[in-house]
Design a protein around this motif. Structure first.
Motif, PDB file in Angstrom:
ATOM      1  N   ALA A  17       0.863  -1.196   0.000  1.00 17.75           N
ATOM      2  CA  ALA A  17       0.000   0.000   0.000  1.00 17.75           C
ATOM      3  C   ALA A  17       0.894   1.240   0.000  1.00 17.75           C
ATOM      4  O   ALA A  17       2.067   1.156   0.366  1.00 17.75           O
ATOM      5  N   PRO A  18       0.361   2.390  -0.409  1.00 14.73           N
ATOM      6  CA  PRO A  18       1.203   3.585  -0.455  1.00 14.73           C
ATOM      7  C   PRO A  18       1.703   3.964   0.941  1.00 14.73           C
ATOM      8  O   PRO A  18       0.896   4.087   1.871  1.00 14.73           O
ATOM      9  N   THR A  21       0.291   6.110   4.599  1.00 12.05           N
ATOM     10  CA  THR A  21      -1.119   6.489   4.426  1.00 12.05           C
ATOM     11  C   THR A  21      -1.967   5.647   5.380  1.00 12.05           C
ATOM     12  O   THR A  21      -1.521   4.581   5.858  1.00 12.05           O
ATOM     13  N   ASP A  78      -3.143  13.835  -3.707  1.00  9.99           N
ATOM     14  CA  ASP A  78      -3.351  12.384  -3.847  1.00  9.99           C
ATOM     15  C   ASP A  78      -2.028  11.663  -3.563  1.00  9.99           C
ATOM     16  O   ASP A  78      -1.093  11.737  -4.354  1.00  9.99           O
ATOM     17  N   GLY A  80      -1.812   8.378  -3.074  1.00 10.01           N
ATOM     18  CA  GLY A  80      -2.038   6.946  -3.264  1.00 10.01           C
ATOM     19  C   GLY A  80      -1.769   6.430  -4.655  1.00 10.01           C
ATOM     20  O   GLY A  80      -1.230   5.329  -4.827  1.00 10.01           O
ATOM     21  N   PHE A  87      -5.376   2.829  -5.168  1.00 10.19           N
ATOM     22  CA  PHE A  87      -5.260   3.678  -3.974  1.00 10.19           C
ATOM     23  C   PHE A  87      -5.466   5.160  -4.282  1.00 10.19           C
ATOM     24  O   PHE A  87      -5.163   6.019  -3.448  1.00 10.19           O
ATOM     25  N   GLU A  90      -6.060   8.358  -1.690  1.00  3.39           N
ATOM     26  CA  GLU A  90      -5.453   8.302  -0.348  1.00  3.39           C
ATOM     27  C   GLU A  90      -4.737   9.619  -0.103  1.00  3.39           C
ATOM     28  O   GLU A  90      -4.074  10.143  -1.006  1.00  3.39           O
TER      29      GLU A  90
END
Ligand code: G3P
Ligand code: CA
Length: 250
Positions: A17-18, A21, A78, A80, A87, A90
């Motif tokens: 995942a980023p 975040t 943003d 993400g 994503f 995010e």
């Protein structure tokens, strides 16, 4: 903590995942990480932003300096879609938003101060409500003024000194001196890079000084096995599930 060895998800579950975040922290908790690490900078209007770099370019595509921006300038970016389109949307979290993901129980956040000690008074006011659940937080930093100031302002908080094996002049860091400095500042442990010549003796030397010992950032099973076998307290990794699989944890 669920395991003898604390599994710390680096910038959240940043392999999937980023980084830094809410999505990365929530995925880490869901994946049974014992802790999440995150990075913080101070904005121009004294807000704490959860982001690794000193500007927003790499993770949002728009270049804004954190220390020269107000929170309102950063809030809509943003953070993400650079990782994956799934994503998109995010956001860069505030520290408060990140800490709100912390599950009830004995898991914790490692807050890495990326700027200098000027953030400590703001951090102190943000963390005021956490004194009763002190075991759910730790502060880490490469900046020795920041770690010393954090411990002085919040003696109830665990504070660990980060250090790579080489200093800014590419000279080897003297472990004995690092231990002495950490003790003089009243810190609770060392969080050391994988570039150190890790041995059981090194871990024993740190422990004998009454300090905890953590390792970052460890993404290969062979390194996990070695560090676990010499008895470190915790390992920071981009992929907490890799560590669970490597150590055959349920
Ligand atoms: O956990 C320590 C580690 O995060 C330090 O390196 O560059 O990923 O912040 P960095
Ligand atoms: Ca970090």
């Amino acid at each position: 903590m669920a395991n003898a060895l604390e599994i710390i998800a680096h910038r959240g579950f940043s392999a999937r995942a980023p980084e830094n975040t809410v999505a990365a922290f929530e995925l880490a908790w869901k994946s049974k990480a014992d802790a999440c690490e995150l990075d913080v900078h101070l904005t121009a209007d004294q807000q704490i932003a959860v982001i690794h770099d000193k500007d927003t370019e790499r993770t949002t595509g728009t270049k804004l300096s954190i220390s020269k921006s107000n929170w309102a300038d950063l809030a809509g970016l943003d953070a993400g879609s650079w990782k994956d389109r799934a994503f998109t949307g995010e956001k860069i979290p505030t520290l408060k938003q990140a800490l709100a993901t912390l599950p009830k129980g004995n898991r914790r956040f490692f807050i890495e101060i990326k700027c200098g000690p000027e953030i400590v008074p703001v951090l102190q006011s943000e963390l005021a409500g956490y004194e009763k659940k002190a075991s759910q937080l730790a502060v880490i930093s490469f900046n020795k003024e920041a770690t010393a100031a954090t411990k002085k302002a919040m003696p109830w908080l665990k504070v660990y000194q980060l250090s790579g094996a080489k200093n800014s002049k590419k000279q080897p860091v003297d472990l004995t001196a690092l231990i002495a400095e950490a003790r003089a500042a009243g810190l609770d442990g060392l969080d050391l890079g994988l570039d150190w010549p890790w041995t059981a003796e090194m871990v024993a030397q740190i422990r004998a000084a009454g300090l905890g010992v953590f390792a970052y950032t460890v993404n290969k099973p062979a390194d996990v096995r070695k560090l676990a076998s010499i008895g470190v307290d915790g390992i920071t990794t981009d992929d907490p599930t890799m560590i669970r699989a490597t150590l055959a944890l349920q």
